[in-house]
Design a protein around this motif. Structure first.
Motif, PDB file in Angstrom:
ATOM      1  N   SER A   1     -83.065 -10.866  34.973  1.00  0.00           N
ATOM      2  CA  SER A   1     -81.794 -10.465  35.595  1.00  0.00           C
ATOM      3  C   SER A   1     -81.601 -11.176  36.926  1.00  0.00           C
ATOM      4  CB  SER A   1     -81.749  -8.951  35.799  1.00  0.00           C
ATOM      5  OG  SER A   1     -81.813  -8.304  34.556  1.00  0.00           O
TER       6      SER A   1
ATOM      7  N   TYR B   1     -86.192   0.535  16.934  1.00  0.00           N
ATOM      8  CA  TYR B   1     -87.387  -0.167  17.415  1.00  0.00           C
ATOM      9  C   TYR B   1     -88.725   0.449  16.963  1.00  0.00           C
ATOM     10  CZ  TYR B   1     -83.555  -1.181  20.685  1.00  0.00           C
ATOM     11  OH  TYR B   1     -82.332  -1.480  21.237  1.00  0.00           O
TER      12      TYR B   1
ATOM     13  N   CYS C   1     -81.249   2.903  30.389  1.00  0.00           N
ATOM     14  CA  CYS C   1     -82.521   2.435  30.957  1.00  0.00           C
ATOM     15  C   CYS C   1     -83.242   3.482  31.808  1.00  0.00           C
ATOM     16  CB  CYS C   1     -82.266   1.189  31.791  1.00  0.00           C
ATOM     17  SG  CYS C   1     -83.767   0.508  32.457  1.00  0.00           S
TER      18      CYS C   1
ATOM     19  N   ASN D   1     -83.946  -0.541  39.100  1.00  0.00           N
ATOM     20  CA  ASN D   1     -83.146  -1.771  39.010  1.00  0.00           C
ATOM     21  C   ASN D   1     -82.090  -1.837  40.111  1.00  0.00           C
ATOM     22  OD1 ASN D   1     -84.516  -1.947  36.610  1.00  0.00           O
ATOM     23  ND2 ASN D   1     -82.786  -1.303  35.351  1.00  0.00           N
TER      24      ASN D   1
ATOM     25  N   ARG E   1     -78.024  -0.733  17.113  1.00  0.00           N
ATOM     26  CA  ARG E   1     -78.383   0.514  16.434  1.00  0.00           C
ATOM     27  C   ARG E   1     -78.192   0.282  14.938  1.00  0.00           C
ATOM     28  NH1 ARG E   1     -79.910   1.423  20.860  1.00  0.00           N
ATOM     29  NH2 ARG E   1     -79.306   3.112  22.258  1.00  0.00           N
TER      30      ARG E   1
ATOM     31  N   THR F   1     -87.510  -7.996  32.343  1.00  0.00           N
ATOM     32  CA  THR F   1     -86.097  -7.657  32.535  1.00  0.00           C
ATOM     33  C   THR F   1     -85.643  -7.911  33.967  1.00  0.00           C
ATOM     34  OG1 THR F   1     -86.903  -5.430  32.915  1.00  0.00           O
ATOM     35  CG2 THR F   1     -85.944  -5.885  30.750  1.00  0.00           C
TER      36      THR F   1
ATOM     37  N   HIS G   1     -80.396   6.666  25.603  1.00  0.00           N
ATOM     38  CA  HIS G   1     -81.442   5.669  25.860  1.00  0.00           C
ATOM     39  C   HIS G   1     -81.128   4.764  27.046  1.00  0.00           C
ATOM     40  CE1 HIS G   1     -83.988   6.610  22.438  1.00  0.00           C
ATOM     41  NE2 HIS G   1     -82.894   6.737  21.697  1.00  0.00           N
TER      42      HIS G   1
ATOM     43  N   ASN H   1     -78.726  -8.552  28.530  1.00  0.00           N
ATOM     44  CA  ASN H   1     -78.659  -8.344  27.077  1.00  0.00           C
ATOM     45  C   ASN H   1     -77.198  -8.127  26.682  1.00  0.00           C
ATOM     46  OD1 ASN H   1     -79.613  -5.861  28.569  1.00  0.00           O
ATOM     47  ND2 ASN H   1     -78.658  -4.955  26.764  1.00  0.00           N
TER      48      ASN H   1
ATOM     49  N   GLY I   1     -90.831  -2.819  29.626  1.00  0.00           N
ATOM     50  CA  GLY I   1     -89.449  -2.709  30.116  1.00  0.00           C
ATOM     51  C   GLY I   1     -89.253  -3.302  31.494  1.00  0.00           C
TER      52      GLY I   1
ATOM     53  N   TYR J   1     -89.352  12.940  21.870  1.00  0.00           N
ATOM     54  CA  TYR J   1     -88.574  12.206  22.885  1.00  0.00           C
ATOM     55  C   TYR J   1     -88.513  13.028  24.176  1.00  0.00           C
ATOM     56  CZ  TYR J   1     -84.862   9.777  25.321  1.00  0.00           C
ATOM     57  OH  TYR J   1     -84.159   9.096  26.276  1.00  0.00           O
TER      58      TYR J   1
ATOM     59  N   LEU K   1     -88.315   4.898  23.522  1.00  0.00           N
ATOM     60  CA  LEU K   1     -87.110   4.109  23.214  1.00  0.00           C
ATOM     61  C   LEU K   1     -86.905   3.954  21.702  1.00  0.00           C
ATOM     62  CD1 LEU K   1     -84.654   2.406  23.850  1.00  0.00           C
ATOM     63  CD2 LEU K   1     -86.137   0.508  24.472  1.00  0.00           C
TER      64      LEU K   1
HETATM   65  C1  HEM Z   1     -82.637  -5.292  35.171  1.00  0.00           C
HETATM   66  C2  HEM Z   1     -83.651  -4.844  34.499  1.00  0.00           C
HETATM   67  C3  HEM Z   1     -83.507  -4.042  33.246  1.00  0.00           C
HETATM   68  C4  HEM Z   1     -82.612  -4.191  32.217  1.00  0.00           C
HETATM   69  C5  HEM Z   1     -81.501  -5.225  32.087  1.00  0.00           C
HETATM   70  C6  HEM Z   1     -82.913  -3.155  31.258  1.00  0.00           C
HETATM   71  C7  HEM Z   1     -82.209  -2.940  30.092  1.00  0.00           C
HETATM   72  C8  HEM Z   1     -82.336  -1.816  29.316  1.00  0.00           C
HETATM   73  C9  HEM Z   1     -81.467  -1.453  28.236  1.00  0.00           C
HETATM   74  C10 HEM Z   1     -80.253  -2.246  27.761  1.00  0.00           C
HETATM   75  C11 HEM Z   1     -81.922  -0.292  27.708  1.00  0.00           C
HETATM   76  C12 HEM Z   1     -81.318   0.476  26.537  1.00  0.00           C
HETATM   77  C13 HEM Z   1     -81.862  -0.033  25.214  1.00  0.00           C
HETATM   78  C14 HEM Z   1     -81.200   0.635  24.043  1.00  0.00           C
HETATM   79  O1  HEM Z   1     -80.445   1.604  24.212  1.00  0.00           O
HETATM   80  O2  HEM Z   1     -81.432   0.184  22.908  1.00  0.00           O
HETATM   81  C15 HEM Z   1     -83.103   0.084  28.443  1.00  0.00           C
HETATM   82  C16 HEM Z   1     -83.871   1.191  28.178  1.00  0.00           C
HETATM   83  C17 HEM Z   1     -85.100   1.399  28.769  1.00  0.00           C
HETATM   84  N1  HEM Z   1     -85.629   0.722  29.839  1.00  0.00           N
HETATM   85 FE1  HEM Z   1     -84.759  -0.782  30.847  1.00  0.00          FE
HETATM   86  N2  HEM Z   1     -83.986  -2.441  31.697  1.00  0.00           N
HETATM   87  C18 HEM Z   1     -84.387  -2.951  32.909  1.00  0.00           C
HETATM   88  C19 HEM Z   1     -85.426  -2.499  33.703  1.00  0.00           C
HETATM   89  C20 HEM Z   1     -86.327  -1.528  33.342  1.00  0.00           C
HETATM   90  C21 HEM Z   1     -87.434  -1.059  34.153  1.00  0.00           C
HETATM   91  C22 HEM Z   1     -87.757  -1.544  35.562  1.00  0.00           C
HETATM   92  C23 HEM Z   1     -88.111  -0.149  33.401  1.00  0.00           C
HETATM   93  C24 HEM Z   1     -89.338   0.655  33.749  1.00  0.00           C
HETATM   94  C25 HEM Z   1     -89.471   1.285  34.865  1.00  0.00           C
HETATM   95  C26 HEM Z   1     -87.392   0.007  32.146  1.00  0.00           C
HETATM   96  C27 HEM Z   1     -87.746   0.851  31.134  1.00  0.00           C
HETATM   97  C28 HEM Z   1     -86.878   1.220  30.116  1.00  0.00           C
HETATM   98  C29 HEM Z   1     -87.177   2.279  29.163  1.00  0.00           C
HETATM   99  C30 HEM Z   1     -88.458   3.072  29.108  1.00  0.00           C
HETATM  100  C31 HEM Z   1     -86.057   2.406  28.343  1.00  0.00           C
HETATM  101  C32 HEM Z   1     -85.840   3.423  27.221  1.00  0.00           C
HETATM  102  C33 HEM Z   1     -85.115   4.631  27.757  1.00  0.00           C
HETATM  103  C34 HEM Z   1     -84.939   5.718  26.709  1.00  0.00           C
HETATM  104  O3  HEM Z   1     -85.183   5.483  25.527  1.00  0.00           O
HETATM  105  O4  HEM Z   1     -84.579   6.836  27.098  1.00  0.00           O
HETATM  106  N3  HEM Z   1     -86.328  -0.851  32.149  1.00  0.00           N
HETATM  107  N4  HEM Z   1     -83.324  -0.848  29.432  1.00  0.00           N
END
Ligand code: HEM
Length: 452
Positions: free
Chosen positions: A290, A109, A402, A408, A339, A286, A400, A334, A282, A132, A124
């Motif tokens: 959901s 990304y 979430c 959530n 990757r 989402t 990575h 999703n 994010g 990171y 991310l």
């Molecule tokens: C149901 C709701 C959500 C879903 C389905 C979801 C889904 C995901 C998924 C699938 C990833 C991994 C992406 C990857 O590995 O390529 C991810 C990462 C991430 N999500 Fe969520 N997300 C949700 C809610 C949130 C919320 C509420 C936040 C913020 C507070 C958030 C912030 C992030 C961030 C910052 C990452 C990157 C983490 C990293 O790189 O270490 N997401 N999310």
């Protein structure tokens, strides 16, 4: 010896079962294909509509899991990020393996993230690195696990109850409830919500651009660039304004500024702004999508809806949550996590499903499929509310996984509970009672009714 023989027999039965399921799935797909020949709008449109359905995608995955669990193609499915072809990984253990092997399979990304921030990457989009670690460490100090109970869950539940009880038995789920509550969280808890309509629109398009714009649509890009500039301006002003007019709110923005005062790396104004951009994108689209998918799935399953209703009325939060996760297994936010292969490498080494992956191939770890892998998931086709959490891969896996997972886990059931507790919850008549995405990948309207 007896155990070994028993294991061989059990494994053979399992393999046979998976093959039979795969064969039956082929028959179903032929049926879907034949149906499309006489479908509304011609075969191409009907086939497109059939394959857009999660049920059809799950059927395709059944075939792949049975016969080609790791599929490698020269075909490029994704245009938004550079790649030389596609690999589709469908078994649970292989998906976990891909998502754990950061050195072999990189996140892609970064290039689009940099366009949104007009410079820097967001975590991310980063490979394992000091940047990171710096950014995730600082943001984890700013967003504490204990905040979920203290600031997020109870407020979401209260707000949901107010909105539902004020709706007089008719509610447009995204517009009135499930976009509003995550926005409120960004406003109150992040301290950076701005105008609700703008923030919901901006983050929805930016999420689409980063994660869902597979064809690299120039119109999506143009809109994303416009909204990203607006979001940057808003956040620059919000940071400057908070510094000029300090508050004692226990919100993420104040915590970031406190870290800045103590000279924490990555917490200069630009760093705070860029981290907030990533976290805002994010959070809103989402959670709202959901919630809509959970409701859509439960409404397709009267028995599950009835037990979810009973749990909500009883105040059994854990059981309401289990219904949500199981609904999302069948109707995921999703279906794949992607990757790119950093080098020529192999998936499922020393197995019959071993697959070479070429450098540059986009690797789709099909988490949707993984959660139906009979070798790992007990009775995968049954809707069950007693599954252990490791049966789910709803918001990623590995490094990575979430960042908002703890949020959530609480906010989705907290929002859904108020609605599920209502009597005779149902879809509104006609198209209004189906999810309308308004030309985006995210629900914009979904009208429900209940006995007020
Ligand atoms: C149901 C709701 C959500 C879903 C389905 C979801 C889904 C995901 C998924 C699938 C990833 C991994 C992406 C990857 O590995 O390529 C991810 C990462 C991430 N999500 Fe969520 N997300 C949700 C809610 C949130 C919320 C509420 C936040 C913020 C507070 C958030 C912030 C992030 C961030 C910052 C990452 C990157 C983490 C990293 O790189 O270490 N997401 N999310």
């Amino acid at each position: 010896m007896i155990t070994a023989i028993k294991n061989v027999i059990v494994t053979a039965i399992q393999v046979l079962w998976v093959w039979l399921e795969g064969l039956w799935a082929i028959v179903c797909l032929i049926g879907i294909g034949l149906g499309a020949l006489v479908g509304k709008g011609g075969p191409k449109v009907a086939l497109g509509a059939a394959f857009a359905k999660v049920s059809t995608q799950l059927t395709v995955m059944k075939v792949l899991r049975a016969f080609i669990p790791n599929l490698s193609l020269k075909l490029k499915i994704m245009n938004a990020y550079e790649n030389t072809g596609t690999a589709i990984i469908t078994r649970y253990n292989d998906c976990v393996d891909v998502l754990n092997r950061n050195e072999d399979f990189e996140v892609v990304y970064g290039s689009r993230m940099r366009k949104l921030t007009a410079g820097e990457n967001f975590f991310l989009g980063m490979q394992p690195s000091w940047d990171y670690t710096r950014d995730t460490s600082a943001m984890r100090l700013a967003m504490r696990r204990t905040d979920v109970e203290q600031f997020v869950e109870a407020r979401a539940a209260k707000l949901a109850a107010e909105i539902v009880s004020g709706s007089n038995g008719k509610i447009d789920l995204p517009a009135q409830l499930v976009q509003q509550i995550p926005w409120d969280m960004t406003n109150q808890y992040f301290g950076a919500g701005g105008n609700s309509k703008d923030m919901i629109d901006w983050t929805t398009v930016l999420f689409w651009y980063l994660f869902e714009d597979l064809p690299a649509d120039p119109e999506v890009e143009a809109k994303a660039m416009d909204y990203a500039a607006k979001l940057r301006n808003y956040l620059d002003e919000a940071v400057a304004d908070r510094k000029k007019n300090p508050t004692d709110a226990a919100d993420v923005l104040n915590r970031c500024l406190a870290l800045q005062s103590s000279d924490t790396p990555g917490m200069e104004d630009l760093g705070i702004r860029n981290n907030l951009i990533g976290i805002l994108i994010g959070a809103i689209p989402t959670i709202s999508k959901s919630c809509c998918l959970v409701m859509d799935e439960l409404l397709r399953r009267p028995d599950a809806l009835a037990t979810a209703h009973a749990a909500a009325v009883r105040g059994d939060d854990d059981l309401v949550a289990q219904h949500c996760w199981e609904a999302l297994r069948f109707n995921p936010h999703n279906p794949v996590i992607y990757r790119r292969a950093n080098k020529d490498c192999v998936v499922a080494e020393a197995t019959l499903r071993r697959q070479k992956i070429r450098k540059g191939q986009m690797v789709f770890a099909a988490n949707m499929s993984a959660c139906f892998d009979r070798y790992e998931i007990d009775k995968p086709n049954e809707f069950r509310t007693d599954r252990p959490w490791n049966n789910y891969m709803i918001w990623g896996y590995g490094m990575h996984n979430c960042f908002g997972d703890a949020i959530n886990a609480k906010i989705i059931p907290a929002i859904m509970k108020s609605l599920l507790a209502q009597k005779n919850l149902r879809r509104a008549a006609g198209d209004a009672g189906q999810i309308d995405t308004g030309g985006t990948p995210h629900p914009q309207h979904f009208h429900l009714e209940f006995d007020a």
